[in-house]
Design a protein around this motif. Structure first.
Motif, PDB file in Angstrom:
ATOM      1  N   ARG A  82       0.837  -1.190  -0.152  1.00 35.21           N
ATOM      2  CA  ARG A  82       0.285   0.129   0.184  1.00 35.21           C
ATOM      3  C   ARG A  82       0.761   1.110   0.447  1.00 35.21           C
ATOM      4  N   VAL A 121       3.936   1.796  -1.887  1.00 33.01           N
ATOM      5  CA  VAL A 121       4.312   1.774  -3.321  1.00 33.01           C
ATOM      6  C   VAL A 121       3.115   2.129  -3.357  1.00 33.01           C
ATOM      7  N   ALA A 122       1.416   1.534  -3.719  1.00 33.29           N
ATOM      8  CA  ALA A 122       0.379   2.468  -4.308  1.00 33.29           C
ATOM      9  C   ALA A 122       0.236   4.144  -3.594  1.00 33.29           C
ATOM     10  N   VAL A 154       0.346   3.279 -11.117  1.00 34.47           N
ATOM     11  CA  VAL A 154       0.092   1.699 -10.669  1.00 34.47           C
ATOM     12  C   VAL A 154      -0.434   0.937 -10.745  1.00 34.47           C
ATOM     13  N   PHE A 208      -3.242  -2.021  -9.406  1.00 35.15           N
ATOM     14  CA  PHE A 208      -3.599  -2.544  -7.603  1.00 35.15           C
ATOM     15  C   PHE A 208      -4.291  -3.861  -7.503  1.00 35.15           C
ATOM     16  N   PHE A 246      -6.704  -5.821  -5.666  1.00 36.95           N
ATOM     17  CA  PHE A 246      -6.928  -5.990  -4.539  1.00 36.95           C
ATOM     18  C   PHE A 246      -7.459  -6.876  -3.617  1.00 36.95           C
ATOM     19  N   ALA A 266      -6.371  -3.219 -13.604  1.00 34.70           N
ATOM     20  CA  ALA A 266      -5.251  -2.814 -13.467  1.00 34.70           C
ATOM     21  C   ALA A 266      -4.448  -2.466 -14.226  1.00 34.70           C
ATOM     22  N   ARG A 317       3.282   1.721 -14.447  1.00 34.90           N
ATOM     23  CA  ARG A 317       4.728   1.353 -14.041  1.00 34.90           C
ATOM     24  C   ARG A 317       4.786  -0.189 -13.747  1.00 34.90           C
ATOM     25  N   VAL A 318       3.698  -1.078 -12.494  1.00 33.85           N
ATOM     26  CA  VAL A 318       4.202  -1.237 -11.632  1.00 33.85           C
ATOM     27  C   VAL A 318       2.733  -1.652 -11.202  1.00 33.85           C
ATOM     28  N   LEU A 362       0.070  -4.416  -8.484  1.00 34.06           N
ATOM     29  CA  LEU A 362       0.779  -4.601  -7.491  1.00 34.06           C
ATOM     30  C   LEU A 362      -0.241  -6.079  -7.106  1.00 34.06           C
ATOM     31  N   THR A 368       6.392  -5.236 -14.362  1.00 35.84           N
ATOM     32  CA  THR A 368       7.269  -5.097 -13.031  1.00 35.84           C
ATOM     33  C   THR A 368       6.809  -6.156 -12.282  1.00 35.84           C
ATOM     34  N   LEU A 389       4.982  -6.641  -8.521  1.00 38.79           N
ATOM     35  CA  LEU A 389       4.682  -7.023  -6.862  1.00 38.79           C
ATOM     36  C   LEU A 389       3.497  -7.464  -6.175  1.00 38.79           C
TER      37      LEU A 389
END
Lengths: 280, 321, 286
Positions: free
Chosen positions: B17, B19-20, B47, B49, B51, B121, B127-128, B130, B160, B162
């Protein structure tokens, strides 16, 4: 047929149903029926003639205007309070929620009284109001204030538990997708609570249009000026003008029935989208 | 693809969270490549995300959910309606949900919802990516399928990624690198091989690979386990240690200098294998090993075993061998 | 791409959140609450405290005030208890039995919430007056309903019923049917099951409903004044006395009665809440 030890015998069952139905008919349904019967007791033309009166018409206009001010105000408050309380964590939240419910536990008469004590001629701010030449008590602003007070909790208390239950995760998702705060509220939060919002507005409006005690204290009962529909009903009734009194009352009873139908429809169709604690 | 692995309450989700941008750090900075993202708002970070509960907008259809991130863009950068439609169709295709675009989230299965959340998402070209416990709420079979599918998707799109998990199999199988978190601290970060073969801390050694912790002592090149003595690994310094034994470390032998005698305290048959619970001494935690079913073991019997790998960590602290 | 986090503490009133808008919504809500509710209520407390304890006591012991308070609280209690009995039956019938018109009946329970009190007042007065449909039935036996304390009771039953029904209904709905079946398998008769297994967990909800109905009844004005007769010392309720004092411009007297009413209500509701908390602990029904 289920076992006798698991359910009541049909005699007991029908007896209980009869008691419940009888009690509700006697105490709740019959009064409403009376309103319409009395209003129409001298025929439709007499009934309609009751509305052909300036004072009655101005009472209707005043009631509609007061509700048109009070309901949006409390709507704005309800949404703000629910957003702050349900979506954020801060100390004193429980106290704040109890304070919002406070007007429900205060007598309508006292609700009116507090504004008289504040703005009345002998009130705390009375001299100030007089020097500014602002009339609040025995005038429309007082009626609006008293109405806002008695309908204060309706919308907030529908929204708060529901929004708390829904949490913040959908809003967070919208934010990560790049939505602005306002956009998030309009496209995610609001659609999720729309039925509860409508439910609250419905109840708030019914009370705003029907309030008697609080408004009676601050109104001064000036015909054609500060008489709302419920107050006008009282005046007509006390003048033994029963048909006219019940005619105006029938409009209010009609409003109540419409409210009930709307409320029941919302509960049946969207019960799961109203707060679990919706019943009060 | 990086996995954040740790027991519950270890701070995995909080880190995700952070990072987001859903949580604000009390200290420190957050860098995306070389760009400082610490003070970027959630929306500016771009990002994707996903959930744990998916957080699908319940009043919007699948297609509306996926299109949301594109539709809320300011007019200048918002794609045209046709373009949005095309993107949504493309994403639906990618997550294999063609034909479900008009459904509401409540009309989907758990696995389908998960894929809608992923498509939503991905729509913003993050860019990433999550993912918070991406398979947490699914049943075992769906989990396995989705896991494989997600890995393929990742290899295809190259985002990328995570993801947070408390399931070590999931982390070790899926991720290129795994970060182990414990009580808000980073214990180790490395490839699955690093984590499994070269645990950096006693927590990591105990957390991965179903290890059992047995108190041990080293004196003058000799390792004492309970009342038994075996040569310590070469160069091991003296002291009190925690010995971490994984099932795969235990090798049954026919007796040698390095052998330990173990008593069988329980035997269970599980499918083609036999699981035996071994005790290396009175009062020590038992080690469960797996043997081919042809080993007919009986409770109370004694065995000679050898430890293929000896993992020692100074009791309760972060130290190497 | 790589993400790196490198390791300025702060403490704020609200827990930091990514969602915006706390300041403005909280600020507006607090300001509005203060202006509409808190400051006006403070005016009442301020006005009453100006009388001093002695002044309030003088008002409280005035025979007409005592009689009005007695009427208000006594009749409200009686009406609330009546509603506890009939409300529980109505809730039971609505949740447990299926019969034609059940949903309609369920909807009518909320009538007193929706019907303006003045309308209810004139309708009840007309209905229960000696010339009315129900009043005439009793007039034959020389029993007067309207314009007596009985009239007040009728209005307060009307106003309070939904509170009991709507608090008992959800609890009854959530009640596990298996406990009744368990009781039956242990050899209990239906009556024993209902009184020993079903009713106890409902008691706290009934009490809550009674508390709410009582609180509402004590303050009720509109539906009562038309049917009450409003005879001092006999059928005059406390809220009416406040209005009377106000019409005489006796603000101090009105405030004193209001404060006394609030105080008594508060004590009684506190007692009901304590009793309810105690019963909930005793019956293990949180």
């Amino acid at each position: 047929m289920r076992d006798r030890v698991l359910t009541e015998t049909s005699v007991v069952r029908w007896l209980l149903i009869a008691v419940a139905v009888g009690f509700l008919l006697l105490f709740l349904v019959l009064p409403v029926v009376t309103v319409f019967v009395q209003a129409l007791s001298r025929g439709v033309s007499t009934y309609l003639a009751a509305f052909d009166d300036d004072d009655t018409r101005s009472a209707i206009v005043l009631t509609l205007s007061v509700a048109a001010i009070a309901v949006p105000l409390n709507l704005m408050f309800g949404i703000s309070a629910a957003w702050a309380i349900a979506k954020f964590d801060f100390p004193g939240k429980t106290l704040l929620v109890s304070l919002i419910d406070l007007p429900f536990s205060i007598s309508p008469v006292v609700s009116g009284l507090i504004y008289v004590l504040l703005f009345g001629a002998q009130g705390v701010l009375g001299p100030l109001m007089k020097s500014w030449d602002v009339q609040i008590i025995f005038a429309v602003p007082g009626i609006v204030l008293a109405t806002v007070f008695v309908t204060f909790p309706f919308i907030a208390r529908e929204l708060i538990p529901l929004m708390q239950e829904q949490g913040t995760v959908e809003e967070e998702a919208a934010l990560t997708l790049g939505a602005s705060g306002l956009r998030t509220f309009l496209t995610v939060t609001l659609p999720n609570v729309r039925w509860a919002l409508l439910y609250g507005v419905l109840l708030c409006n019914a009370r705003a249009m029907g309030e008697f005690g609080a408004v009676s204290v601050v109104s001064g009962h000036i015909r054609g000026l500060t008489n709302t529909m419920p107050l006008h009903v009282e005046i007509l009734y006390n003048e033994y003008n029963f048909v006219a009194a019940f005619a105006v009352a029938s409009l209010l009873a009609g409003l109540a029935l419409v409210t009930l139908v709307g409320k029941s429809l919302l509960e049946w169709r969207h019960g799961d989208e109203l707060a679990a604690t919706r019943r009060h | 693809m990086l996995a954040l692995l740790g027991p519950s309450g270890s701070g995995k989700t909080t880190l995700l969270r952070l990072v987001a941008g859903l949580e604000a750090p009390t200290a420190g900075r957050l860098l995306f490549d070389d760009e400082d993202a610490t003070h970027l708002s959630v929306g500016e970070r771009r990002v994707g995300f996903v959930f744990q509960s998916y957080a699908l907008f319940r009043h919007q259809s699948v297609a509306e959910n996926i299109a949301y991130g594109l539709r809320v863009r300011p007019r200048r950068t918002r794609p045209s309606n046709a373009e949005i439609k095309r993107r949504v169709a493309e994403l639906l295709d990618l997550v294999q949900l063609n034909g479900l675009d008009r459904r509401r989230p409540s009309e989907l299965s758990g696995g389908q919802r998960q894929r809608v959340a992923l498509a939503r998402a991905l729509a913003v070209e993050p860019r990433v990516l999550l993912l918070d416990e991406p398979f947490g709420a699914l049943d075992a079979q769906v989990r396995r399928d989705l896991r494989r599918w997600l890995r393929e998707l990742h290899d295809r799109t190259g985002h990328t990624t995570l993801f947070v998990t408390h399931d070590q199999d999931e982390a070790l199988e899926l991720a290129d690198r795994v970060a182990i978190l414990h009580r808000g601290r980073l214990e180790q970060i490395g490839t699955p091989d690093d984590i499994l073969d070269r645990p950096a801390t006693s927590f990591v050694a105990g957390f991965v690979g179903e290890a059992v912790r047995i108190p041990a002592e080293v004196r003058e090149g000799v390792l004492r386990i309970g009342a038994q003595y075996v040569p310590a690994p070469a160069g091991q310094r003296a002291g009190n240690f925690d010995l971490f034994v994984r099932p795969s470390d235990v090798v049954v032998t026919d007796g040698s200098d390095e052998a330990l005698s173990a008593k069988v305290v329980g035997v269970r048959r599980t499918g083609p294998a036999r699981r035996a619970e071994l005790s290396l001494g009175e009062g020590l935690p038992t080690v469960e090993i797996q043997l081919p079913a042809r080993h007919a073991l009986r409770k109370g019997e004694s065995l000679q075993v050898r430890l293929a790998t000896v993992r020692l960590f100074a009791s309760g602290t972060r130290a190497g061998r | 791409m790589s993400i790196a986090a490198i390791g300025v503490p702060g403490r704020s009133f609200v827990r930091p959140s990514a969602l915006p808008g706390f300041g403005i919504t909280f600020g507006f809500a607090i300001t509005y609450l203060s202006l509409i509710v808190l400051i006006p209520l403070a005016a009442l407390v301020w006005r009453a405290s100006g009388l001093g304890f002695g002044g309030i006591w003088r008002v409280a012991t005035d025979p007409r005030v005592v009689a009005a308070l007695d009427t208000s609280f006594g009749t409200s209690a009686l009406a609330a208890l009546t509603n506890a009995f009939f409300g529980a039956i109505v809730a039971w019938v609505l949740t447990r039995y299926r019969f034609p018109g059940r949903r309609l009946l369920d909807a009518t329970v909320d009538l007193p919430f929706a019907l303006p009190t003045a309308v209810a007042g004139i309708a009840l007065a007309t209905l229960y007056a000696p010339t009315g449909w129900i009043g005439a039935l009793f007039a034959r036996w020389d029993i007067k309903l309207a314009y007596t304390p009985t009239g007040i009771f009728i209005a307060l039953v009307f106003i309070g019923l939904p509170f009991v029904v709507r608090t008992v209904q959800p609890v009854l709905q959530d009640l596990d049917r298996e406990i009744e079946e368990a009781s039956a398998t242990l050899g209990a008769s239906r009556w024993q099951t209902v009184t020993r297994v079903v009713l106890p967990p409902l008691v706290p909800a009934i009490l809550t409903g009674v508390g709410l109905a009582f609180a509402r009844a004590v303050g009720e004005y509109g539906s009562v004044i038309f049917i009450a007769g409003n005879m001092p010392f006999r059928s005059e309720i406390a809220p009416l006395l406040i209005v009377t004092r106000l019409e005489d411009f006796d603000y101090a007297g009105a405030s004193a009665i209001a404060v006394i009413m609030l105080a008594i209500s508060f004590v009684i509701l506190l007692a009901i809440n304590l009793l309810q908390a105690f019963l909930q602990r005793r019956l293990g029904h949180a």
